[in-house]
Each structure stands twice: as structure tokens, then as C-alpha cells.
Design an enzyme around this catalytic site. Structure first.
Site, short mmCIF file in Angstrom:
data_model
loop_
_atom_site.label_atom_id
_atom_site.label_comp_id
_atom_site.label_asym_id
_atom_site.label_seq_id
_atom_site.Cartn_x
_atom_site.Cartn_y
_atom_site.Cartn_z
N TYR A 159 41.32 50.35 -8.54
CA TYR A 159 39.80 51.07 -8.68
C TYR A 159 39.63 51.61 -7.06
O TYR A 159 38.94 52.71 -7.11
CB TYR A 159 38.91 49.88 -8.66
CG TYR A 159 37.33 50.15 -8.74
CD1 TYR A 159 36.95 50.46 -10.09
CD2 TYR A 159 36.77 49.67 -7.48
CE1 TYR A 159 35.49 50.67 -9.97
CE2 TYR A 159 35.33 50.02 -7.82
CZ TYR A 159 34.77 50.80 -8.85
OH TYR A 159 33.35 50.94 -8.91
N SER A 204 32.10 55.01 -4.97
CA SER A 204 32.07 53.46 -4.31
C SER A 204 32.38 53.24 -3.13
O SER A 204 33.17 54.27 -2.43
CB SER A 204 32.94 52.49 -5.47
OG SER A 204 32.99 51.12 -4.67
#
Length: 262
Positions: A166, A150
């Protein structure tokens, strides 16, 4: 004589195992690999979602199977890989897409939530890669591993988005990709990562509902990702067209990481 370009991208005879493959980005990638000729094994926790997604792919002429499993549990990871080998014979392509997030300020982030994110986003990536390599890729002297990272693994978030676990996990996935590429290159295995920007998905539903216009406005292309935007990158990394690319991280984010200096 060079290889015709269509042949370079052809995955006929290949087997792709896609984690988190029942929806969202995983399903988009599975569709791309299947349309290029690969047999696709989908895995995620919910059997009903998997059955529905496999049926959709089958309607498009893709050979799609599924196995329900919890990717955060080592014994389940091994079971998925063993069963894929039994049913399809080998694993040529592994897409590590399963993931979770948790929103909380760092000072209040629960430890059990931190562990949940790390177990699924980092440990399962290692376990699936290890199992697929041991069972198929190393003995067959080749394979393609595609890790879904990501752009949050490249830096921090815009103000108001609290996801320290995350972000940390995706940063780990990025360096795991580089380290594994160096170690397994001698076996003919390429290991690359795709770092998506903001795409509509179950994980981003709230963020896009509340900040979608702002996020799109901050991207040089002035848009969010759509249902086609990961297909090309995934197919490149999975096919012979990408056979000399390893240890790389490709941001598919409308240019957001360039603005950040990522």
C-alpha cells in the site's frame, strides 16, 4: 476585474467521475462536488452499494448516477469512461479514489496480494486518467484530475502497521501525479493529489479500533479525519479556484506528515 469567489468554486455544468465512490472518502468527495453543482458518476464494484449511495446524494439534490465495474480490469475502466461520455456528454473532473490494501510483513507478503494492490491503486489510476483524457479532456482542452494518495506514500508506518504494498503504491501515485501534471499541462489539464491521513473507513476499521486513540494523539490537531475534512481540498482542485495549481500533493492529515518530516 477578478472573478467573484463563489463563482470560482461553482461546478455547475461540470461532470465528475469518482472511482471508489460508493462509500468512505470517495463518497465524501462526490458529495462535495455534487453540492457545488457537478453531475456525479460513481463507480465501484458493488451495484447495491452504488445504488444506495446515489440515492443518498439524489436526496440532497445532487444529480448522481452510477456504473458498477472492477477498476483493476482495463476493459472495465474503458467501459466506465465510454458510458459516462454516452450518458453525460463529457468528463471534466476525474477523482481516482479506488484502492485496496493488504496487511502483511514485507518478508511474508504474498505476490498475488502485491499485484492486487498495485493493479487497483496504481494501474487503474493510469488507465482511468488515460481514458478520460483521450475521450474528453484533451479534445476539450481542459480537465481536472484528482488522485487520492495517502500520507503513507510519504514515508513508512508507525510500528505494528505492515502495509508495504500500500505504501509503495501511494508513493507511486504521488510521483505519477507530478509526472502527468508536467506532461498534460499544455492541454489545460491540472493533476493534483490529496494525501489523507487516518480517516474512519472500511479499510481502516481494524487499525482505528486498535490504535485510533494513539494515532489521534500523535497528530498535532489531536484528532482523526471526519466526514467533512476532504471536501475543501477536493473542491479547490476540481474548480476554477485551483486552475493555477498542478502537480501538487496536499496532505489532509491533522499535521501528521509535518511531524514525520513528510
Amino acid at each position: 476585474m477578478s472573478t467573484p469567489v463563489q463563482q470560482l468554486f461553482d461546478l455547475t455544468g461540470r461532470v465528475a467521475l469518482v472511482t471508489g465512490g460508493s462509500r468512505g472518502l470517495g463518497l465524501q468527495i462526490a458529495e462535495a462536488l455534487g453540492e457545488a453543482g457537478a453531475k456525479v458518476m460513481l463507480t465501484s464494484r458493488k451495484a447495491a452499494d452504488l445504488e444506495e449511495s446515489a440515492a443518498v446524494l439524489s436526496q440532497r439534490g445532487i444529480d448522481a448516477r452510477w456504473i458498477a465495474a472492477d477498476a483493476s480490469r482495463p476493459e472495465e475502466v474503458q467501459r466506465v469512461c465510454n458510458e459516462t461520455m454516452e450518458r453525460l456528454g463529457h468528463i471534466d473532473i476525474l477523482v481516482n479514489n479506488a484502492g485496496a490494501t493488504w496487511g502483511a510483513p514485507a518478508e511474508d507478503h504474498p505476490l498475488d496480494a502485491w499485484d492486487k494492490v498495485m493493479n487497483l491503486n496504481v494501474r487503474s489510476v493510469f488507465l482511468f486518467s488515460q481514458a478520460a483524457a483521450r475521450l474528453s479532456m484533451i479534445p476539450r482542452r481542459g480537465g481536472r484530475i484528482i488522485n487520492i494518495a495517502s500520507i503513507t506514500g510519504l514515508g513508512g508506518n508507525p510500528a505494528g502497521i505492515d502495509s508495504v504494498a500500500y505504501n509503495t503504491s501511494k508513493g507511486a501515485v504521488i510521483n505519477f501525479t507530478r509526472a502527468l501534471a508536467c506532461e498534460w499541462g499544455e492541454h489545460g489539464i491540472t493533476v493534483n493529489a490529496i494525501a489523507p491521513g487516518y480517516f474512519p473507513s472500511k479499510m481502516t476499521t481494524y487499525m482505528i479500533a486498535t490504535q485510533g486513540d494513539t494515532l489521534a494523539a500523535h497528530a498535532p490537531l489531536r484528532r482523526l479525519g471526519d466526514d467533512d475534512d476532504l471536501k475543501g481540498a477536493a473542491l479547490l482542485f476540481a474548480s476554477a479556484a485551483g486552475k493555477h495549481i498542478t502537480g501538487q500533493v496536499l496532505a489532509v492529515d491533522g499535521g501528521v506528515s509535518s511531524v514525520r518530516g513528510g
